[in-house]
Design an enzyme around this catalytic site. Structure first.
Site, mmCIF file in Angstrom:
data_model
loop_
_atom_site.group_PDB
_atom_site.id
_atom_site.type_symbol
_atom_site.label_atom_id
_atom_site.label_comp_id
_atom_site.label_asym_id
_atom_site.label_seq_id
_atom_site.Cartn_x
_atom_site.Cartn_y
_atom_site.Cartn_z
ATOM 1 N N SER A 106 10.350 35.976 -24.406
ATOM 2 C CA SER A 106 11.364 36.627 -25.229
ATOM 3 C C SER A 106 12.546 37.100 -24.389
ATOM 4 O O SER A 106 12.392 37.464 -23.220
ATOM 5 C CB SER A 106 10.744 37.832 -25.950
ATOM 6 O OG SER A 106 11.738 38.634 -26.562
ATOM 7 N N TYR A 129 18.591 35.317 -28.548
ATOM 8 C CA TYR A 129 19.306 35.730 -29.753
ATOM 9 C C TYR A 129 20.794 35.403 -29.595
ATOM 10 O O TYR A 129 21.300 35.264 -28.477
ATOM 11 C CB TYR A 129 19.191 37.241 -29.965
ATOM 12 C CG TYR A 129 17.819 37.755 -30.239
ATOM 13 C CD1 TYR A 129 17.209 37.575 -31.475
ATOM 14 C CD2 TYR A 129 17.118 38.467 -29.262
ATOM 15 C CE1 TYR A 129 15.944 38.075 -31.733
ATOM 16 C CE2 TYR A 129 15.849 38.974 -29.510
ATOM 17 C CZ TYR A 129 15.269 38.769 -30.748
ATOM 18 O OH TYR A 129 14.021 39.264 -30.991
ATOM 19 N N THR A 155 16.695 32.277 -31.909
ATOM 20 C CA THR A 155 16.333 33.064 -33.079
ATOM 21 C C THR A 155 17.590 33.457 -33.838
ATOM 22 O O THR A 155 18.465 34.140 -33.290
ATOM 23 C CB THR A 155 15.540 34.320 -32.673
ATOM 24 O OG1 THR A 155 14.342 33.914 -32.004
ATOM 25 C CG2 THR A 155 15.173 35.151 -33.888
ATOM 26 N N LYS A 251 15.042 29.027 -34.732
ATOM 27 C CA LYS A 251 13.928 29.801 -35.275
ATOM 28 C C LYS A 251 14.431 30.777 -36.337
ATOM 29 O O LYS A 251 15.357 31.548 -36.082
ATOM 30 C CB LYS A 251 13.210 30.572 -34.164
ATOM 31 C CG LYS A 251 11.999 31.385 -34.612
ATOM 32 C CD LYS A 251 11.333 32.049 -33.408
ATOM 33 C CE LYS A 251 10.097 32.828 -33.793
ATOM 34 N NZ LYS A 251 10.415 34.045 -34.572
ATOM 35 N N HIS A 275 10.137 35.773 -39.513
ATOM 36 C CA HIS A 275 10.041 36.784 -38.447
ATOM 37 C C HIS A 275 8.785 37.644 -38.619
ATOM 38 O O HIS A 275 8.784 38.845 -38.335
ATOM 39 C CB HIS A 275 11.292 37.661 -38.417
ATOM 40 C CG HIS A 275 11.711 38.064 -37.036
ATOM 41 N ND1 HIS A 275 12.723 37.434 -36.345
ATOM 42 C CD2 HIS A 275 11.256 39.033 -36.199
ATOM 43 C CE1 HIS A 275 12.877 37.997 -35.163
ATOM 44 N NE2 HIS A 275 11.993 38.978 -35.048
#
Length: 380
Positions: A106, A129, A155, A251, A275
């Site tokens: 992440s 992100y 994401t 995603k 999510h």
């Protein structure tokens, strides 16, 4: 506590973790309606049992983006994984590599890219992100490339954070949060010693490397809140698509139109995901959303899914509905919190064993054989 099924790890984690950490990983947005649907709707997918099919030669191996996987599982990106076990991202990555499946780091991990990548003997995946700070994004992409990352997971379903009310009640956020977390840690001495003390530093490793200073749990909430960008659109991803020469996965897709847009954009894959029920409550579960998306884009890009996958049966159900592989989030974090690397490896073994039974009894010898023919058709 005896661990005999993947679901046992949730209760084991609840006992071991301070409440603020358990509730953070276990909870969802608002009334948690979608969180509940995610699990329940996979269970409602009925499988077709077949017999006398000679299933002695069974293979779970599959190929994704020119990478051979021992079984169609990927460990999903989960923020703060390093708070659930000592240097938790490293332990989870080692377990995944040992079992022949990818681990996805992440953006907001505790352990930075440079600590996790050298610990394993296969390329990890990396999640990013779309953030206001484009300098951070460019920096972290360069660092990921330097570390040998080939696959980027982008994401896109978090332009703003969802309202997660459990966090305010548990002490993850809200009034006197730091004091509440300290009291909870003292009441869980095994975690406090192994992770709280010996697992330091507890900062956002990737963010700290960019900012040049330590970032703590308070920064996790504040920095993300300031950097999420509600103005993002497909054009904001184009410079990354142009700069990234490996597989790029989008995603957070729940609608067939967005899946078509992802294919048109040039994505190599998508993750059908809500999510984990942590963003917009009340949306479809992934089990309900997946079939229409597969119908829209199957064959044009790789289809992955997550949210509510809790066992090997769910994996087979997801593949039968059109996915090529699944990502595990909460399931592996529960195991990590319970017993670190060994428990995550054991969890993957349990998923594999359950998949083998399910494939044997549905007549699917290979991953490629798992399709709509494995689903039961009800009459009337």
């Amino acid at each position: 506590m005896i661990i005999s099924s993947p679901g046992d790890y949730r209760e084991a984690a609840r006992r071991k973790l301070p409440p603020f950490l358990f509730e953070y990983i276990d909870g969802g947005a608002y009334a948690e309606t979608t969180l509940a649907r995610n699990v329940a709707d996979w269970r409602e997918v009925a499988l077709r049992q077949r017999v006398l099919r000679d299933m002695s030669d069974l293979s779970l191996e599959t190929r994704l983006f020119d990478e051979i996987l021992k079984l169609p599982l990927i460990l999903a990106p989960v923020g703060l994984t390093g708070m659930y076990a000592r240097r938790g991202e490293v332990q989870a990555a080692k377990a995944a590599a040992a079992r022949g499946v990818p681990f996805t780091l992440s953006t907001v991990s505790v352990c930075p890219i440079e600590e996790v990548a050298p610990a394993i003997d296969r390329p990890m995946w990396f999640q990013l992100y779309v953030l206001r700070d484009r300098g951070f994004m460019a920096s972290v992409l360069d660092r990921a490339k330097a570390a040998g990352v080939k696959t980027l997971v982008f994401t896109v379903d978090m332009p703003v954070p969802g309202a997660r009310y459990r966090d305010a009640h548990s002490g993850m956020s809200g009034p006197n949060a730091a004091m509440r977390r300290m009291v909870q840690a003292m009441a869980h001495p095994a975690w406090a010693w192994d992770v709280g003390l010996k697992g330091q530093p507890h900062d956002l490793g990737n963010v700290s490397a960019y900012l040049g200073k330590p970032t703590g749990l308070a920064d996790y909430i504040g920095w993300l809140g300031q950097n999420f960008d509600p103005s993002i659109s497909w054009k904001d991803l184009q410079w990354i698509r142009d700069a990234w020469d490996g597989p790029m996965i989008i995603k957070g897709i729940l609608d067939p139109e967005d899946a078509r847009d992802a294919a048109g954009f040039g994505a190599d894959g998508i993750v059908v995901s809500n999510h984990g029920g942590r963003q917009l409550d009340g949306v479809l579960s992934t089990a309900r959303a997946l079939p229409a998306i597969a119908e829209a884009v199957k064959g044009r890009l790789t289809i992955l899914t997550d949210s509510g996958i809790r066992n090997g049966l769910d994996v087979v159900r997801a593949l039968a509905l059109g996915a090529d592989a699944v990502l595990l989030g909460r399931a592996f974090v529960y195991a990590l919190a319970t017993g670190g690397e060994a428990a995550v490896a054991h969890l993957i073994d349990l998923f594999e064993a359950e998949m083998r039974v399910t494939m044997t009894l549905t007549g699917a010898r290979t991953i490629g054989d798992i399709d709509g023919r494995c689903l039961a058709r009800t009459s009337g």
